[in-house]
Each structure stands twice: as structure tokens, then as C-alpha cells.
Design a protein around this motif. Sequence first.
Motif, mmCIF file in Angstrom:
data_model
loop_
_atom_site.group_PDB
_atom_site.id
_atom_site.type_symbol
_atom_site.label_atom_id
_atom_site.label_comp_id
_atom_site.label_asym_id
_atom_site.label_seq_id
_atom_site.Cartn_x
_atom_site.Cartn_y
_atom_site.Cartn_z
ATOM 1 N N VAL A 288 40.883 -13.159 -24.589
ATOM 2 C CA VAL A 288 40.638 -14.533 -25.038
ATOM 3 C C VAL A 288 39.418 -15.094 -24.310
ATOM 4 O O VAL A 288 38.832 -14.453 -23.432
ATOM 5 N N PHE A 289 39.055 -16.324 -24.698
ATOM 6 C CA PHE A 289 37.870 -16.948 -24.106
ATOM 7 C C PHE A 289 38.019 -17.065 -22.587
ATOM 8 O O PHE A 289 39.070 -17.451 -22.073
ATOM 9 N N LYS A 290 36.917 -16.747 -21.890
ATOM 10 C CA LYS A 290 36.931 -16.782 -20.426
ATOM 11 C C LYS A 290 35.654 -17.453 -19.936
ATOM 12 O O LYS A 290 34.563 -17.211 -20.464
ATOM 13 N N ALA A 291 35.793 -18.327 -18.937
ATOM 14 C CA ALA A 291 34.624 -18.948 -18.301
ATOM 15 C C ALA A 291 34.894 -19.053 -16.806
ATOM 16 O O ALA A 291 35.968 -19.507 -16.388
ATOM 17 N N THR A 292 33.928 -18.613 -16.023
ATOM 18 C CA THR A 292 34.041 -18.721 -14.561
ATOM 19 C C THR A 292 33.298 -19.970 -14.102
ATOM 20 O O THR A 292 32.117 -20.149 -14.414
ATOM 21 N N LEU A 293 34.004 -20.845 -13.385
ATOM 22 C CA LEU A 293 33.457 -22.135 -12.983
ATOM 23 C C LEU A 293 32.850 -22.048 -11.582
ATOM 24 O O LEU A 293 33.105 -21.088 -10.832
ATOM 25 N N SER A 294 32.095 -23.082 -11.232
ATOM 26 C CA SER A 294 31.395 -23.067 -9.943
ATOM 27 C C SER A 294 32.219 -23.663 -8.809
ATOM 28 O O SER A 294 31.830 -23.565 -7.642
ATOM 29 N N ARG B 127 35.424 -33.582 -14.947
ATOM 30 C CA ARG B 127 34.656 -33.319 -16.153
ATOM 31 C C ARG B 127 35.614 -33.254 -17.344
ATOM 32 O O ARG B 127 36.752 -32.811 -17.203
ATOM 33 N N THR B 128 35.115 -33.677 -18.499
ATOM 34 C CA THR B 128 35.861 -33.382 -19.718
ATOM 35 C C THR B 128 35.666 -31.912 -20.044
ATOM 36 O O THR B 128 34.666 -31.295 -19.651
ATOM 37 N N LEU B 129 36.597 -31.338 -20.788
ATOM 38 C CA LEU B 129 36.534 -29.904 -21.072
ATOM 39 C C LEU B 129 35.283 -29.548 -21.871
ATOM 40 O O LEU B 129 34.634 -28.531 -21.606
ATOM 41 N N ASP B 130 34.942 -30.383 -22.848
ATOM 42 C CA ASP B 130 33.754 -30.093 -23.664
ATOM 43 C C ASP B 130 32.490 -30.053 -22.821
ATOM 44 O O ASP B 130 31.655 -29.151 -22.967
ATOM 45 N N VAL B 131 32.331 -31.031 -21.934
ATOM 46 C CA VAL B 131 31.154 -31.068 -21.071
ATOM 47 C C VAL B 131 31.125 -29.852 -20.158
ATOM 48 O O VAL B 131 30.068 -29.249 -19.912
ATOM 49 N N LEU B 132 32.283 -29.466 -19.663
ATOM 50 C CA LEU B 132 32.354 -28.324 -18.748
ATOM 51 C C LEU B 132 31.991 -27.023 -19.451
ATOM 52 O O LEU B 132 31.308 -26.163 -18.888
ATOM 53 N N LEU B 133 32.436 -26.872 -20.721
ATOM 54 C CA LEU B 133 32.183 -25.628 -21.437
ATOM 55 C C LEU B 133 30.726 -25.491 -21.855
ATOM 56 O O LEU B 133 30.267 -24.377 -22.145
ATOM 57 N N GLU B 134 30.018 -26.598 -21.930
ATOM 58 C CA GLU B 134 28.591 -26.516 -22.266
ATOM 59 C C GLU B 134 27.821 -25.742 -21.192
ATOM 60 O O GLU B 134 26.861 -25.033 -21.502
ATOM 61 N N ALA B 135 28.224 -25.904 -19.948
ATOM 62 C CA ALA B 135 27.581 -25.180 -18.839
ATOM 63 C C ALA B 135 28.631 -24.925 -17.762
ATOM 64 O O ALA B 135 28.780 -25.706 -16.816
ATOM 65 N N PRO B 136 29.409 -23.855 -17.893
ATOM 66 C CA PRO B 136 30.514 -23.606 -16.949
ATOM 67 C C PRO B 136 30.074 -23.518 -15.492
ATOM 68 O O PRO B 136 30.852 -23.840 -14.592
#
Length: 721
Positions: A103-109, A133-142
Amino acid sequence: MAALCEAFTLCGLGPSGGVGLGSGVLALEPGPGPDHVLLTDRGRTATLFKVSDQKPLGCWSVKHGQMITCPVVCNFETHEYIAVHDDKVLRIWKDEDVNLDKVFKATLSADVYRIHSLPHGDPLVLFKGGGVRTLDVLLEAPQQEIENVISDEVIKWSEAFLEGQQPVLIFITEKDGDFFVYVQKLKMNSLHKYKLEQQESSNPLSFTAYIKKQTIILLSLYSNDSVYKVLIPLQQNDEGEEQILSKSLLLNLSISGSVLKGTSLVVIDKDHVAVLGSLASVEESKECLTIWNTKFQTLQTSKELPLGTSGQLWCYGEKFFFTHGKVLTVVIYKCETSSLAAAVGKLKDSQASDFSSFVNWNTLEDEELVVSLQPQQSAALKSESKMTLRSRRNSVAKVQPDTFKVGQILLNIKDTSAAVIEDELRQLLKAQMPDFQATIGCVITALINRCKTDPVFYPRNFLLQMVQKRELSYSLCPDLMAVALEKKDVHLLQICLQRFPDIPEEITYACLKVFLSISDDDLERTDVNIDSVICYIDIEPKNKEVKTEVVENGFNTELEEDSCDNTVLKGMCKTNDGEFCPVGPRKAALLNAVLHSAYSETFLLPHLKDLSAQQAVLFLRYLHYLYVKCSEKINTTLPGMLSPTINQIMDWMCLLLDAHFTVMVMLPEAKGLLSSLHKFVRAQVRFYSELNKIEGTLRELQRIKRQKDSQAYSIEVLELI
């Protein structure tokens, strides 16, 4: 007035619990539907449950070596699930996804503390450094940089709300024994920091909050066995100064000299809170769940929990969730608007405690009168309030005659003849009164109590009328079906099975056992509703010739003529392959009612194992007969009202085989049945396999049909491959 109703187990928590929760519960969050909850354990697994069915709908796990580090939540806008494992790795998936590796994966800072999902907005992600952060804003640049709002502080609790269309996040931190409150409004990009007023020799243990009229009401449970209230206004302009929030005492947790050592606190409504904790007395300490009226400082109800809890408490959809021993327990509660009489739990001039709850004390309620008048209120307002109070008293005077009538009936039920009681009850049904359903529930309970003590007393007609015409439930009158089972009142049991949505599996099994054990001859003298079978079981009298010409799914059958002699076969008829219905129409209707009842496989299966071999074989024969009947129809649907569906038939057949497979294999009389069932299923599998082979052709035909005809007449040749 508040009450704790029935309790049931949602799932096990130990190694044998079935959902892998041996490491304990991390959190419980609302699911995508009103009857769904998301359970996250302190390990690798998240499970979606349907609460009313006590059944898991989905279970997802991260790989070995990974760990879910904050509660899994549902994005109500997209119907997706969001999880964070190992503090920084974000995962997003849907119901149909099985493997979280794909599934979708994003590694955050930065490390995530918690994700808050809002009913009509984008989820909010709170980081351990206080950044949001809102989820949409976060997913734009994880990998975007996340600011650190707090320094050397540890987040202890957080919550998110929608004020109008604006998301608001509140979180509380702790540093060196001091507690700080942060309130952030995301759309306005404003952050306010407050310091919580200290309490001598006492620390906060649990927090909960809600928004009312542009103000956050923060409730804190302290270690000095008290609940405090803090008001935080949302309309603040100055962000620079750190203000100190003063708190006021809301509730002292003392019960008859004992003290409740609370561990968790949740808000039910503006006047009620629930506290989970340990009641310490001189003799012993016992854990319990309590509901308190904060307006009148009274304990409304409590429930002892002898197996112990983890100290966690959640509340969704008028249900409490908490661990009890090695299971996750659900307790349904009812909570009415607060009034003085309900808080005290007594009537001023009651004749008996049985009917004290029926006076409509809520007509007395006027919040402006109950709360102390502020000094700045004018004398004119006080005068107006007194006039309002007099008008309220007049309205109560009009309600009380019906109230005492109910109370008198409840007293009469204890020793008056059945004829007199039924006449009074008929008059009661014509009366208009508030909370009529609860009144009827209490009346039925009183009648059942009389039935238990007086074997001759049994107002069957009234009970049938109530179940048929009123929206009752098993939990409202739990002993009704037990008495009906004792009396073998199969008609009442049939109606209860059809209309009660919350029947325990133990009672469902008891009904099935009674229906299978009673003979068809005895049922001939019994009033049973046969609407569910009359359209597909022939009940014509003697020597009725039956002709059928039906092509079964998976069979080539010929025209058969056979007679159905009621004298010999007692109403049984043949399917087109020559199999007789193994039971009469009345017993079939009763068994159909069982097939329609809701159940959980986990709790029903152990009871089914207690059926005798003969009963299990008879029930399987009937299910086989229904299965064949359904397969005779193109839409695999039986005609008639409340007829069982093909899915219900298959589910019960699988359950019964799971419970009695070894017995079925060993029984000589079951060998032919199993062989016939095997052949029938194998033929259907072969039939659907052949259909699969021409699936491509059928799709091509559908595509050609959608194309516009170029001529009025044409000849087309289709080659089947």
C-alpha cells in the motif's frame, strides 16, 4: 438519569483471543460506519470490528520487526485507513487491501505523536515536537521540515475538533511537573500556549474536552480523586503572553465514605461523565465503571469489574469500551437529560420503587433555574424565572395522573388476576405518555417476574401483541424469551427471533434445540406463522399430485410426477430430484426464523456442538433441502415473506458441518446426505466453471449490443472459441 445496560465481549485479548492482541490495546478509534470501531494493539496489528455482530471485518499487520506507534484512524472523507509505524513511516490503504507492504508508503522527516481524523475535514497529523500538518499538505512533500513548537516537553494528550468549518487542535505537554496547554487553529495559523494552574500534591491523570460556544471545556481527572474544569476561550488575539489557566472543582469522586481512584475519564454529555477506576474501601479495593451527574454531584450508576481493567476507557455511539480481564468488553448505556429528581433517583411521593423512573421529571428542567443566578442578573430576570417555574409545575401536575396509573398497574401485576391485568394494560396502550417504549419494557419485565413466581400466570396474547406491534429488543426485556422457552411457546419465540436484533447466541441455540425436538404432530396444534414457507412447500391435503419441470443450476432434470400424501408424509413435499422436505411446514417456518437471526460465529459454534447427532442431521437435511430449492431458481431466491437467503443457508450449513463434521462422517444415516450434498455442490462448481469458459464471449456480446445498429436488418456470425 443514566443507566448501564447489557454488556458483551467484542474480542479476546490473550493469545487465544483470535485477533492477535496479546500485547494489549493501544487505542480504539471510530470506524467508517456508526457501528464500526478500529482497534490498534501495542504491536503490529489493526483490526476493524462491526460491534453489533461482534465480528472482525478486516485485519492488517505490519511486518515482523516493525511496530505501529500511534492509533490507526479512518479518513472519513476518502474511507481510507491511516497508520504510522516506527514513528515516521506513514501507510494509507483501503478495505480491499490485504498486504500493507504493497500500500501507499511515505517516510516523514519527524516523529509522529498522533493522527486525528475529523468527520468532515482532512485528518490532522501532530508531531512529537508540537508541529501540526493536515494530511494533504503533508503528502505533497513528506520530507518537508517540521518545526519544533515545544522544547524539553513531552506531549501527554491531544484532541481535535471542528469549530464551524475550522479545525482546532489542543494538546497538553508536561515538563518538570508543570503542565502546558497548546491550542492551534490551523486555518488562521494561530497557536496559543497556556500554563495549567498547579494543584498541591496532586497531578492530572486523564484529560477529555469538548467545544461549546467558542470555548473549549477541558476536564481533568486528578490523583486527589477529583475532576476539575478549565475554560479556554477560542477568541484570543495575543499569542505572545503565556497565560495561566485557572481551574474549578467539578466533581468529588466519593461514594458512601469510599473514594473512587479514577484512571480514565470520558464526557457523555454536558451534565454527565464516566469514570473508570478502583473503589477503595477499608475491606477491599474493586474496579468499577461509574457514571456521574456533574450538575448535581451525584453518582448515577456503577458496574463492578471483578476481573480488572487496563485503566483505558473509550466511548462511541452510546457504548463504553474497556478491557476486562482478557477480553475487550462493550457496555451499552442510556443517559437522559439531567434533572434533580433523576440525579437523586427518587420521587417525592412514590408508592413503590418499581415506577419511580416513569415520572417525566424533565418537564421541571430549566437550566437557568437550576444553576445559581449570577450576581449581575437583574431582579426582573428572577421574577420571570419564578413565573416559568410555576408554569413548569402546572405541566407536571398534568403528567402525574398517567404516571401513577403506570405505577398502580405495576403494583397490580404482582397479585391481580390475568383478566383484570390485561384489561388495565389495554387501557394503558391507549394512553399517551413520554418514553412509552421504556414503560412497556418495564411492564413486560414485571409480567415476566410474575410468570416466574406463578406458573399458572402467562398473559401470552398481550406479550405477542407487544412483540409484534412495538419496537422492542432483547435487552429491553431479557427474560421474555427465557420464559417462552420454558413454556415452549414456539410462536412467541418465532416472533422474537424475527423482530429482536440483539438476541444472544445462547438463546438462539436454545430456540433451535426446542424447534428441532418438538414433533410435527405437536406443532399441528400450534399457531405458527408459515408465511416464509407457504410459497415453496406444498401443504395441500391428501394425494395432491405435484408436477415440476425445472432446470436446476448444474443438473439436467426430467419431468417428474409424484404424489405428496399428507397422511404419510405429514405435509412434506419433493424437490425436483426426488428429495422430500424433512420437516413439516410449521417446523420449517420456525427454523427459518432461526436462520434469520443475527449471530457471531465465534459465540454460536460452541453451542451448536451441543446438538444431538439426530438433531444435527435433521437440521442439515433441511438446510440441504433449502439449498436445492434455492438452486432451482435463476436468481437463487426463495419466494415468500422472510424466507432465508442463499447466503444464510450456506453460512448455517458451514457452521453446522464445522460443529459436527466428525459425527457426520461416522454416522451411517448421514453418509447418504453428505454424499448427495457433495455431488450437488460438485455439479454446481462444474456448471459455473463452464459459464466461466464463455465469459469472454458474453462480454463480447454485451459490447456488440451497446454498439449502434447501422442497418434495420443484418445477419451476424459469432464464433465461440
